[in-house]
Write an enzyme that holds these catalytic residues in place. Sequence first.
Site, PDB file in Angstrom:
ATOM      1  N   ASP A 175       8.248   2.711   2.113  1.00  0.00           N
ATOM      2  CA  ASP A 175       8.190   2.726   0.650  1.00  0.00           C
ATOM      3  C   ASP A 175       8.716   4.065   0.161  1.00  0.00           C
ATOM      4  O   ASP A 175       9.132   4.908   0.967  1.00  0.00           O
ATOM      5  CB  ASP A 175       6.761   2.449   0.155  1.00  0.00           C
ATOM      6  CG  ASP A 175       6.786   1.639  -1.142  1.00  0.00           C
ATOM      7  OD1 ASP A 175       7.393   2.110  -2.126  1.00  0.00           O
ATOM      8  OD2 ASP A 175       6.208   0.539  -1.177  1.00  0.00           O
ATOM      9  N   HIS A 246      12.115   0.680  -3.689  1.00  0.00           N
ATOM     10  CA  HIS A 246      11.040   1.265  -2.865  1.00  0.00           C
ATOM     11  C   HIS A 246      11.612   1.957  -1.633  1.00  0.00           C
ATOM     12  O   HIS A 246      11.070   1.840  -0.537  1.00  0.00           O
ATOM     13  CB  HIS A 246      10.019   0.193  -2.462  1.00  0.00           C
ATOM     14  CG  HIS A 246       9.136  -0.253  -3.599  1.00  0.00           C
ATOM     15  ND1 HIS A 246       8.102   0.518  -4.079  1.00  0.00           N
ATOM     16  CD2 HIS A 246       9.156  -1.374  -4.357  1.00  0.00           C
ATOM     17  CE1 HIS A 246       7.504  -0.120  -5.084  1.00  0.00           C
ATOM     18  NE2 HIS A 246       8.136  -1.273  -5.277  1.00  0.00           N
ATOM     19  N   GLU A 313      10.481  -4.935  -7.422  1.00  0.00           N
ATOM     20  CA  GLU A 313      10.503  -3.744  -8.261  1.00  0.00           C
ATOM     21  C   GLU A 313      11.693  -2.829  -7.975  1.00  0.00           C
ATOM     22  O   GLU A 313      11.528  -1.674  -7.637  1.00  0.00           O
ATOM     23  CB  GLU A 313       9.181  -2.969  -8.076  1.00  0.00           C
ATOM     24  CG  GLU A 313       7.973  -3.777  -8.512  1.00  0.00           C
ATOM     25  CD  GLU A 313       6.644  -3.071  -8.253  1.00  0.00           C
ATOM     26  OE1 GLU A 313       5.748  -3.224  -9.097  1.00  0.00           O
ATOM     27  OE2 GLU A 313       6.501  -2.377  -7.230  1.00  0.00           O
ATOM     28  N   THR A 455      -2.359   1.094  -0.980  1.00  0.00           N
ATOM     29  CA  THR A 455      -3.271   2.198  -0.654  1.00  0.00           C
ATOM     30  C   THR A 455      -3.056   3.488  -1.458  1.00  0.00           C
ATOM     31  O   THR A 455      -3.449   4.551  -1.020  1.00  0.00           O
ATOM     32  CB  THR A 455      -3.182   2.529   0.847  1.00  0.00           C
ATOM     33  OG1 THR A 455      -1.820   2.868   1.151  1.00  0.00           O
ATOM     34  CG2 THR A 455      -3.628   1.360   1.693  1.00  0.00           C
TER      35      THR A 455
HETATM   36  C1  ACM Z   1       4.216  -5.512  -5.214  1.00  0.00           C
HETATM   37  O1  ACM Z   1       3.012  -5.408  -5.476  1.00  0.00           O
HETATM   38  N1  ACM Z   1       5.102  -4.720  -5.764  1.00  0.00           N
HETATM   39  C2  ACM Z   1       4.673  -6.486  -4.267  1.00  0.00           C
END
Ligand code: ACM
Length: 539
Positions: A175, A246, A313, A455
């Site tokens: 990420d 991400h 996203e 998290t």
């Molecule tokens: C997500 O919660 N962006 C998959």
Amino acid sequence: MDLIPAPRAVEGPMRCGFLFDRDTTLWAAPGTDTTERWLRSTLGAALGLPLRPGPRDASNSVQLQLDDALEPEAYRLDAVATWGVRIRGGDPAGVFWGAQTLRQLLGPEAFRRAPVRSGITHGIAHQSIEDGPRFRWRGLLLDVSRHFMPKDGVLRYLDLMAAHKLNVFHFHLTDDQGWRIEIARHPRLTETGSWRTRTKFGHRASPLWEEKPHGGYYTQDDIREIVAYAAERHITVVPEIDVPGHSQAAIAAYPELGNTDVIDTTALSVLDDWGISTNVLAPTDNTLRFYEGVFEEVLDLFPSEFIHVGGDECPKDQWRRSPAAQARIKELGLADEDELQSWFIGHFAKWLSARGRRLIGWDEILEGGLPDGTAVSSWRGYQGGIAAARAGHDVVMCPQQQVYLDYRQAAGDDEPVPIGYVRTLEDVYRFEPVPPELHEPGIRHVLGTQANLWTEVMEDHARVDYQAFPRLAAFAEVAWSALPAPAERDFADFERRMAAHYGRLDALGVAYRRPAGPRPWQRRPGVLGRPIEGLPPNT
Ligand code: ACM
């Protein structure tokens, strides 16, 4: 007997039963070796029982075998007074789930790692249980990017999943805030991409920072160990390598992966704040070749049918401003940036399919079209999943409104970091993975369901435990058991069974969120999970 998740059917329990002792043997037919090992190392260790290998059909024994008449993952457990326990499974996983039920029947001490009392015999009442799962995908996502969970914590979570008959571990490995898997051909992904210099403390809106480096990663041998440990527990690990959004940690490590004609990507570091980075991958051939290299190593490490590529996203601002990205859109004859994302995901769908795997991604991958054979994790509610299933794509339902376990468990100021909706234990218990709008043949495309543990606010495993439990127990029942419609579910009965289950979680050392008020299992000492009194000896 208070099993969680609830089994399909139980006959009994009777007042008589079977007592385990040091002479109790274990016979494991071909195909049941994972359960044989698990029983000896887990139950044997907890109760101080050697469970020596013994003959077929012996009395005072546990007998494990496959049974073609049962469906995959289904099992039948017969505990016979004065004789022993027989577990039959439709496949090796079924036998294993049966063994999980056996452990629950033996009480909380069976969940410890060593015996705490000597001279106690452990018994189970005479009974028969028939059981099998509702869904074949009973998943848990763990985000190890926002906060790294050292390997032993991951192995522990696999044990906790197995104890709840969950069978898909969605391993969110990359990420903006950290890259957690060693990729031999691109060493800077972990050298640079696995560390950030500081971390936003608490919620995104918080003014506080923890001014110390945070990071870590799994070596390829760590990953092999995790995958093998999961496989021993009939859990499939589905890795997630998030593209094209991400990805700031990867761009910080290899600036050429970013949109270099829009910003100076050499100035980027691993993101230290929460939220969604606008620094996304450039849609270049170089990026595709780089990630094909990443995925080649990922395929060597993870045997799963599905490989998760994220796809969620991905802000399109940089692509809109990038002459190179705009030229790519033109060259490919695409309408816009959404189609560019779709082209990007489509490339990896074909690439994975050519290697015998299937792509799964978050529901944003539906925007701009999706190749056949790909699957969707529906997280922005049910709608993406409904649309995907109607279009013939397999779907995993994990709507954030229902099963994002980072969301707070109660209203008020008592929760550690108040993010998201309030999702109580009862809310999760009344979660229904198949929405009423979906009909056949769409329903058949719902592979199952998954709870997600993001998290950002969970800095260590105690916090992960707190967010996960007890709600994960309710989720497990939703995923495994054939429950009635949400409004008709007997939450009071679930809570009653949870009273016993908290004792198991205590023995496992799970730092769950304690229900308010006096804990019923403390007010009834000596009753739950204790050896059954008055049983005849088994010889
Ligand atoms: C997500 O919660 N962006 C998959």
